[in-house]
Design a protein around this motif. Structure first.
Motif, mmCIF file in Angstrom:
data_model
loop_
_atom_site.group_PDB
_atom_site.id
_atom_site.type_symbol
_atom_site.label_atom_id
_atom_site.label_comp_id
_atom_site.label_asym_id
_atom_site.label_seq_id
_atom_site.Cartn_x
_atom_site.Cartn_y
_atom_site.Cartn_z
ATOM 1 N N GLY A 1 0.808 -1.212 0.000
ATOM 2 C CA GLY A 1 0.000 0.000 0.000
ATOM 3 C C GLY A 1 0.839 1.259 0.000
ATOM 4 O O GLY A 1 0.576 2.202 -0.757
ATOM 5 N N ASN B 1 0.748 -1.057 -13.428
ATOM 6 C CA ASN B 1 0.119 -2.372 -13.394
ATOM 7 C C ASN B 1 -0.601 -2.593 -14.727
ATOM 8 O O ASN B 1 -1.519 -1.838 -15.064
ATOM 9 C CB ASN B 1 -0.876 -2.412 -12.223
ATOM 10 C CG ASN B 1 -1.560 -3.736 -12.047
ATOM 11 O OD1 ASN B 1 -1.666 -4.544 -12.961
ATOM 12 N ND2 ASN B 1 -2.062 -3.979 -10.850
ATOM 13 N N THR C 1 -8.666 -7.954 -7.730
ATOM 14 C CA THR C 1 -8.283 -6.999 -8.777
ATOM 15 C C THR C 1 -9.487 -6.216 -9.268
ATOM 16 O O THR C 1 -9.384 -5.015 -9.543
ATOM 17 C CB THR C 1 -7.598 -7.712 -9.952
ATOM 18 O OG1 THR C 1 -6.518 -8.511 -9.474
ATOM 19 C CG2 THR C 1 -7.052 -6.686 -10.938
ATOM 20 N N PHE D 1 -10.146 -3.592 -6.759
ATOM 21 C CA PHE D 1 -9.093 -2.579 -6.871
ATOM 22 C C PHE D 1 -9.375 -1.606 -8.011
ATOM 23 O O PHE D 1 -9.291 -0.380 -7.844
ATOM 24 C CB PHE D 1 -7.759 -3.297 -7.076
ATOM 25 C CG PHE D 1 -6.572 -2.390 -7.217
ATOM 26 C CD1 PHE D 1 -6.376 -1.322 -6.370
ATOM 27 C CD2 PHE D 1 -5.618 -2.636 -8.204
ATOM 28 C CE1 PHE D 1 -5.269 -0.496 -6.496
ATOM 29 C CE2 PHE D 1 -4.512 -1.823 -8.338
ATOM 30 C CZ PHE D 1 -4.335 -0.751 -7.489
ATOM 31 N N LEU E 1 -5.289 -1.394 -1.539
ATOM 32 C CA LEU E 1 -4.344 -2.474 -1.807
ATOM 33 C C LEU E 1 -3.889 -3.163 -0.525
ATOM 34 O O LEU E 1 -3.725 -4.387 -0.487
ATOM 35 C CB LEU E 1 -3.127 -1.931 -2.558
ATOM 36 C CG LEU E 1 -3.161 -2.011 -4.086
ATOM 37 C CD1 LEU E 1 -1.848 -1.520 -4.667
ATOM 38 C CD2 LEU E 1 -3.445 -3.429 -4.551
ATOM 39 N N PHE F 1 -2.329 -9.207 -8.004
ATOM 40 C CA PHE F 1 -3.154 -8.120 -8.582
ATOM 41 C C PHE F 1 -2.438 -7.425 -9.736
ATOM 42 O O PHE F 1 -2.948 -6.457 -10.280
ATOM 43 C CB PHE F 1 -3.543 -7.023 -7.571
ATOM 44 C CG PHE F 1 -3.758 -7.458 -6.163
ATOM 45 C CD1 PHE F 1 -4.588 -8.515 -5.859
ATOM 46 C CD2 PHE F 1 -3.121 -6.810 -5.113
ATOM 47 C CE1 PHE F 1 -4.794 -8.929 -4.555
ATOM 48 C CE2 PHE F 1 -3.317 -7.199 -3.814
ATOM 49 C CZ PHE F 1 -4.150 -8.256 -3.528
ATOM 50 N N ASN F 2 -1.228 -7.883 -10.092
ATOM 51 C CA ASN F 2 -0.374 -7.110 -10.980
ATOM 52 C C ASN F 2 0.499 -8.045 -11.815
ATOM 53 O O ASN F 2 1.472 -8.607 -11.309
ATOM 54 C CB ASN F 2 0.500 -6.175 -10.138
ATOM 55 C CG ASN F 2 1.308 -5.202 -10.980
ATOM 56 O OD1 ASN F 2 1.597 -5.443 -12.143
ATOM 57 N ND2 ASN F 2 1.691 -4.099 -10.371
#
Length: 269
Positions: free
Chosen positions: A69, A88, A170, A173, A198, A213-214
């Motif tokens: 984060g 990302n 995700t 997000f 995050l 997530f990336n």
């Protein structure tokens, strides 16, 4: 006879801000992704399990989630005004599908993000190479903080669990990104909201999938994570992209954002 007006009484004309060049935007994406990956993966490798917990000096899951984060907050405030602060590939694709980013720049952004992530893990390897005997070998044989299921899942969760958690987190997000960069959102707080989101999502996903997530972060760690990490990296590429596309394609339908929107580059100012 016409009346003259002194220069001192003439109001200065506002100067229109110059849009950053594509090169500057791509450089900002490299730098921001580097900060993100260096921060979260470095914390996972060096601090999360320090001394196997002896002395209470390790930071554990909470420390890694906070590092993720904080790295996004720092990167967004520092580089978001230049590039929009994606860092990302899933975010870039989600914003493009949602009509908030130009498709012509998608490939360049994704390549820049992959470069930034790979540079970060390469330098982390260089640092680890100077560590105690066996440190680098242990880190690499353990997956180098790669994401996945089974052997790579801190909690031993199966493929389906890892797939679901990566898609769902995700999507949440990207929904948050689209919401906090709306013209209805408070100015200047988008990076903070995104970073805190995050952190929260990482606390859910780390035990299940090690929290990606990336795709850029996943590729960067899989490079040094060994055969298992390379074999499983597809999940950490596909699942975040699916989640981002779901959010990007449904945001307007669900939340009716009919007013003009702004990207993170303006929200971070």
């Amino acid at each position: 006879m016409s009346e003259s007006v002194s220069d001192a009484t003439v109001s200065p004309q506002p100067v229109a801000p110059v849009a950053p060049s594509l090169f500057s935007r791509l450089a900002a994406e490299v730098a921001g992704t580097f900060v993100l990956v260096f921060g979260v993966v470095g914390t996972a490798l060096y601090a999360a399990g320090f001394a196997d917990g002896d002395g209470g000096l390790n930071v554990g899951f909470l420390g890694v989630a906070l590092a993720l984060g904080l790295s996004v907050v720092v990167g967004a405030y520092a580089f978001g005004p230049v590039s929009g602060g994606h860092f990302n590939p899933a975010v870039t694709l989600g914003l493009a599908v949602g009509g908030r980013f130009a498709w012509r720049d998608v490939i360049g952004y994704i390549l820049a993000q992959i470069v930034g992530g790979a540079l970060a893990t390469t330098l982390l390897v260089a640092i680890a190479a100077g560590g105690p005997d066996g440190f680098l070998d242990k880190a690499m044989s353990g997956g180098f903080a790669s994401t996945g299921w089974g052997e790579l899942s801190p909690g031993g969760f199966p493929l389906l669990s890892a797939l679901l958690v990566e898609i769902i987190t995700t999507a949440v997000f990207v929904y948050v990104i689209l919401g906090v960069t709306s013209t209805r959102a408070a100015d200047g707080f988008a990076p903070l909201a995104i970073g805190l989101t995050l952190t929260m999502l990482a606390l859910i996903a780390i035990p299940v999938s090690n929290a990606s997530f990336n795709p850029a972060r996943s590729i960067a760690t899989a490079i040094y994570g060994g055969p298992t990490a390379l074999a499983q990296v597809w999940l950490s590429i596909v699942a975040p992209i699916v989640g981002a596309l779901i959010a990007g394609s449904t945001f307007k339908l669900l939340f009716d954002r009919s007013r003009p929107q702004r990207d993170l580059s303006s929200a971070a100012r």
